[in-house]
Design a protein around this motif. Structure first.
Motif, PDB file in Angstrom:
ATOM      1  N   ASP A  35       0.839  -1.200   0.000  1.00  0.00           N
ATOM      2  CA  ASP A  35       0.000   0.000   0.000  1.00  0.00           C
ATOM      3  C   ASP A  35       0.870   1.245   0.000  1.00  0.00           C
ATOM      4  OD1 ASP A  35      -1.946   1.943   0.328  1.00  0.00           O
ATOM      5  OD2 ASP A  35      -2.200   1.552   2.465  1.00  0.00           O
ATOM      6  N   LYS A  36       0.903   1.933  -1.123  1.00  0.00           N
ATOM      7  CA  LYS A  36       1.661   3.180  -1.227  1.00  0.00           C
ATOM      8  C   LYS A  36       0.747   4.399  -1.262  1.00  0.00           C
ATOM      9  CE  LYS A  36       6.003   1.783  -2.809  1.00  0.00           C
ATOM     10  NZ  LYS A  36       7.252   2.450  -2.931  1.00  0.00           N
ATOM     11  N   ILE A  37      -0.577   4.192  -1.116  1.00  0.00           N
ATOM     12  CA  ILE A  37      -1.490   5.327  -1.209  1.00  0.00           C
ATOM     13  C   ILE A  37      -2.173   5.671   0.106  1.00  0.00           C
ATOM     14  CG2 ILE A  37      -1.901   4.986  -3.675  1.00  0.00           C
ATOM     15  CD1 ILE A  37      -4.579   3.785  -2.959  1.00  0.00           C
ATOM     16  N   GLY A  38      -1.945   4.871   1.149  1.00  0.00           N
ATOM     17  CA  GLY A  38      -2.484   5.189   2.468  1.00  0.00           C
ATOM     18  C   GLY A  38      -3.890   4.706   2.733  1.00  0.00           C
ATOM     19  N   ALA A  39      -4.238   3.532   2.249  1.00  0.00           N
ATOM     20  CA  ALA A  39      -5.566   2.963   2.518  1.00  0.00           C
ATOM     21  C   ALA A  39      -5.670   2.574   3.988  1.00  0.00           C
ATOM     22  CB  ALA A  39      -5.802   1.739   1.634  1.00  0.00           C
ATOM     23  N   GLY A  40      -6.890   2.592   4.489  1.00  0.00           N
ATOM     24  CA  GLY A  40      -7.116   2.223   5.875  1.00  0.00           C
ATOM     25  C   GLY A  40      -8.011   1.001   5.981  1.00  0.00           C
ATOM     26  N   ILE A  41      -8.005   0.385   7.155  1.00  0.00           N
ATOM     27  CA  ILE A  41      -8.840  -0.785   7.394  1.00  0.00           C
ATOM     28  C   ILE A  41     -10.301  -0.400   7.213  1.00  0.00           C
ATOM     29  CG2 ILE A  41      -9.597  -2.428   9.161  1.00  0.00           C
ATOM     30  CD1 ILE A  41      -6.712  -2.444  10.180  1.00  0.00           C
ATOM     31  N   GLY A  42     -11.044  -1.221   6.480  1.00  0.00           N
ATOM     32  CA  GLY A  42     -12.452  -0.995   6.198  1.00  0.00           C
ATOM     33  C   GLY A  42     -12.724  -0.323   4.863  1.00  0.00           C
ATOM     34  N   GLU A  43     -11.692   0.204   4.204  1.00  0.00           N
ATOM     35  CA  GLU A  43     -11.904   0.868   2.923  1.00  0.00           C
ATOM     36  C   GLU A  43     -11.923  -0.146   1.781  1.00  0.00           C
ATOM     37  OE1 GLU A  43     -10.424   5.243   2.717  1.00  0.00           O
ATOM     38  OE2 GLU A  43      -8.709   3.988   3.291  1.00  0.00           O
ATOM     39  N   LEU A  44     -12.716   0.164   0.746  1.00  0.00           N
ATOM     40  CA  LEU A  44     -12.695  -0.627  -0.487  1.00  0.00           C
ATOM     41  C   LEU A  44     -11.572  -0.089  -1.358  1.00  0.00           C
ATOM     42  CD1 LEU A  44     -16.461  -0.954  -1.442  1.00  0.00           C
ATOM     43  CD2 LEU A  44     -14.956  -2.711  -0.506  1.00  0.00           C
ATOM     44  N   VAL A  45     -10.799  -0.989  -1.934  1.00  0.00           N
ATOM     45  CA  VAL A  45      -9.634  -0.583  -2.712  1.00  0.00           C
ATOM     46  C   VAL A  45      -9.569  -1.323  -4.035  1.00  0.00           C
ATOM     47  CG1 VAL A  45      -8.250   0.071  -0.704  1.00  0.00           C
ATOM     48  CG2 VAL A  45      -8.191  -2.292  -1.507  1.00  0.00           C
ATOM     49  N   LEU A  46      -8.842  -0.738  -4.984  1.00  0.00           N
ATOM     50  CA  LEU A  46      -8.510  -1.393  -6.252  1.00  0.00           C
ATOM     51  C   LEU A  46      -7.134  -2.010  -6.089  1.00  0.00           C
ATOM     52  CD1 LEU A  46      -9.553   1.426  -8.727  1.00  0.00           C
ATOM     53  CD2 LEU A  46     -10.775  -0.694  -8.291  1.00  0.00           C
ATOM     54  N   VAL A  47      -7.008  -3.272  -6.474  1.00  0.00           N
ATOM     55  CA  VAL A  47      -5.747  -3.984  -6.312  1.00  0.00           C
ATOM     56  C   VAL A  47      -5.277  -4.499  -7.669  1.00  0.00           C
ATOM     57  CG1 VAL A  47      -4.592  -5.936  -5.205  1.00  0.00           C
ATOM     58  CG2 VAL A  47      -6.352  -4.671  -3.965  1.00  0.00           C
ATOM     59  N   ALA A  48      -4.060  -4.143  -8.045  1.00  0.00           N
ATOM     60  CA  ALA A  48      -3.434  -4.679  -9.255  1.00  0.00           C
ATOM     61  C   ALA A  48      -2.576  -5.864  -8.832  1.00  0.00           C
ATOM     62  CB  ALA A  48      -2.570  -3.618  -9.932  1.00  0.00           C
ATOM     63  N   GLU A  49      -2.492  -6.864  -9.709  1.00  0.00           N
ATOM     64  CA  GLU A  49      -1.715  -8.056  -9.405  1.00  0.00           C
ATOM     65  C   GLU A  49      -0.674  -8.308 -10.485  1.00  0.00           C
ATOM     66  OE1 GLU A  49      -4.343 -11.131  -7.064  1.00  0.00           O
ATOM     67  OE2 GLU A  49      -5.399 -10.517  -8.888  1.00  0.00           O
ATOM     68  N   GLY A  50       0.335  -9.101 -10.157  1.00  0.00           N
ATOM     69  CA  GLY A  50       1.378  -9.468 -11.113  1.00  0.00           C
ATOM     70  C   GLY A  50       2.263  -8.295 -11.477  1.00  0.00           C
ATOM     71  N   SER A  51       2.755  -8.285 -12.712  1.00  0.00           N
ATOM     72  CA  SER A  51       3.671  -7.220 -13.138  1.00  0.00           C
ATOM     73  C   SER A  51       2.998  -5.854 -13.097  1.00  0.00           C
ATOM     74  CB  SER A  51       4.228  -7.506 -14.529  1.00  0.00           C
ATOM     75  OG  SER A  51       3.188  -7.576 -15.479  1.00  0.00           O
ATOM     76  N   ALA A  52       1.672  -5.800 -13.274  1.00  0.00           N
ATOM     77  CA  ALA A  52       0.957  -4.528 -13.184  1.00  0.00           C
ATOM     78  C   ALA A  52       1.065  -3.938 -11.781  1.00  0.00           C
ATOM     79  CB  ALA A  52      -0.504  -4.714 -13.565  1.00  0.00           C
ATOM     80  N   ALA A  53       1.164  -4.775 -10.774  1.00  0.00           N
ATOM     81  CA  ALA A  53       1.309  -4.289  -9.397  1.00  0.00           C
ATOM     82  C   ALA A  53       2.656  -3.599  -9.212  1.00  0.00           C
ATOM     83  CB  ALA A  53       1.170  -5.447  -8.414  1.00  0.00           C
ATOM     84  N   ARG A  54       3.702  -4.213  -9.727  1.00  0.00           N
ATOM     85  CA  ARG A  54       5.035  -3.617  -9.597  1.00  0.00           C
ATOM     86  C   ARG A  54       5.107  -2.288 -10.342  1.00  0.00           C
ATOM     87  NH1 ARG A  54       5.868  -9.008 -10.085  1.00  0.00           N
ATOM     88  NH2 ARG A  54       6.275  -8.992 -12.304  1.00  0.00           N
ATOM     89  N   ILE A  55       4.571  -2.251 -11.545  1.00  0.00           N
ATOM     90  CA  ILE A  55       4.590  -1.028 -12.346  1.00  0.00           C
ATOM     91  C   ILE A  55       3.711   0.036 -11.694  1.00  0.00           C
ATOM     92  CG2 ILE A  55       3.884  -0.022 -14.566  1.00  0.00           C
ATOM     93  CD1 ILE A  55       4.648  -2.826 -15.792  1.00  0.00           C
ATOM     94  N   GLY A  56       2.537  -0.373 -11.181  1.00  0.00           N
ATOM     95  CA  GLY A  56       1.586   0.559 -10.584  1.00  0.00           C
ATOM     96  C   GLY A  56       2.111   1.282  -9.363  1.00  0.00           C
ATOM     97  N   CYS A  57       3.026   0.662  -8.636  1.00  0.00           N
ATOM     98  CA  CYS A  57       3.569   1.341  -7.456  1.00  0.00           C
ATOM     99  C   CYS A  57       5.015   1.769  -7.658  1.00  0.00           C
ATOM    100  CB  CYS A  57       3.391   0.488  -6.202  1.00  0.00           C
ATOM    101  SG  CYS A  57       4.324  -1.027  -6.147  1.00  0.00           S
ATOM    102  N   GLY A  58       5.503   1.718  -8.901  1.00  0.00           N
ATOM    103  CA  GLY A  58       6.839   2.222  -9.207  1.00  0.00           C
ATOM    104  C   GLY A  58       7.972   1.373  -8.647  1.00  0.00           C
ATOM    105  N   GLU A  59       7.750   0.084  -8.525  1.00  0.00           N
ATOM    106  CA  GLU A  59       8.754  -0.828  -7.959  1.00  0.00           C
ATOM    107  C   GLU A  59       9.011  -1.987  -8.922  1.00  0.00           C
ATOM    108  OE1 GLU A  59      10.381  -0.449  -5.119  1.00  0.00           O
ATOM    109  OE2 GLU A  59       9.257   1.181  -4.212  1.00  0.00           O
ATOM    110  N   GLU A  60       9.401  -1.675 -10.149  1.00  0.00           N
ATOM    111  CA  GLU A  60       9.542  -2.690 -11.190  1.00  0.00           C
ATOM    112  C   GLU A  60      10.513  -3.807 -10.833  1.00  0.00           C
ATOM    113  OE1 GLU A  60       9.727   0.585 -11.779  1.00  0.00           O
ATOM    114  OE2 GLU A  60       8.033   1.016 -13.078  1.00  0.00           O
ATOM    115  N   LYS A  61      11.475  -3.553  -9.964  1.00  0.00           N
ATOM    116  CA  LYS A  61      12.481  -4.563  -9.625  1.00  0.00           C
ATOM    117  C   LYS A  61      12.256  -5.184  -8.255  1.00  0.00           C
ATOM    118  CE  LYS A  61      15.819  -2.508 -12.656  1.00  0.00           C
ATOM    119  NZ  LYS A  61      17.024  -2.941 -13.236  1.00  0.00           N
TER     120      LYS A  61
END
Length: 89
Positions: free
Chosen positions: A43-69
């Motif tokens: 979580d790089k956007i500051g979500a809290g317990i109880g909130e609904l969130v969008l979750v990317a998986e796989g390589s899209a997750a790494r790219i989405g949070c700027g952590e490709e490696k």
């Protein structure tokens, strides 16, 4: 991508150097998208317990949070403000 509810968090004091500084949240997919298990997402956007969130998986997750490696398989990439036909039970 899936929609889920943040139901908890994970603390990991020993981890891969590329993951230092990241917060880890436990996500339970909404019923309409439910897998058999909960997932842990960075979580790089500051979500809290109880909130609904969008979750990317796989390589899209790494790219989405700027952590490709980094060894990231799931990342919270958005907080849901509203949605239609979400089965929340």
């Amino acid at each position: 991508m899936l929609i889920g509810k943040v139901v908890g968090y994970v603390v990991s004091t020993r981890k891969c150097d590329n993951l230092i500084g990241n917060k880890f949240m436990i996500i339970e997919p909404v019923a309409a998208m439910k897998d058999d298990n909960r997932i842990v997402a960075v979580d790089k956007i500051g979500a809290g317990i109880g909130e609904l969130v969008l979750v990317a998986e796989g390589s899209a997750a790494r790219i989405g949070c700027g952590e490709e490696k980094s060894p990231i398989d799931a990342a919270i990439v958005g907080i849901v403000d509203e949605g239609q036909n979400l089965d929340l039970e």
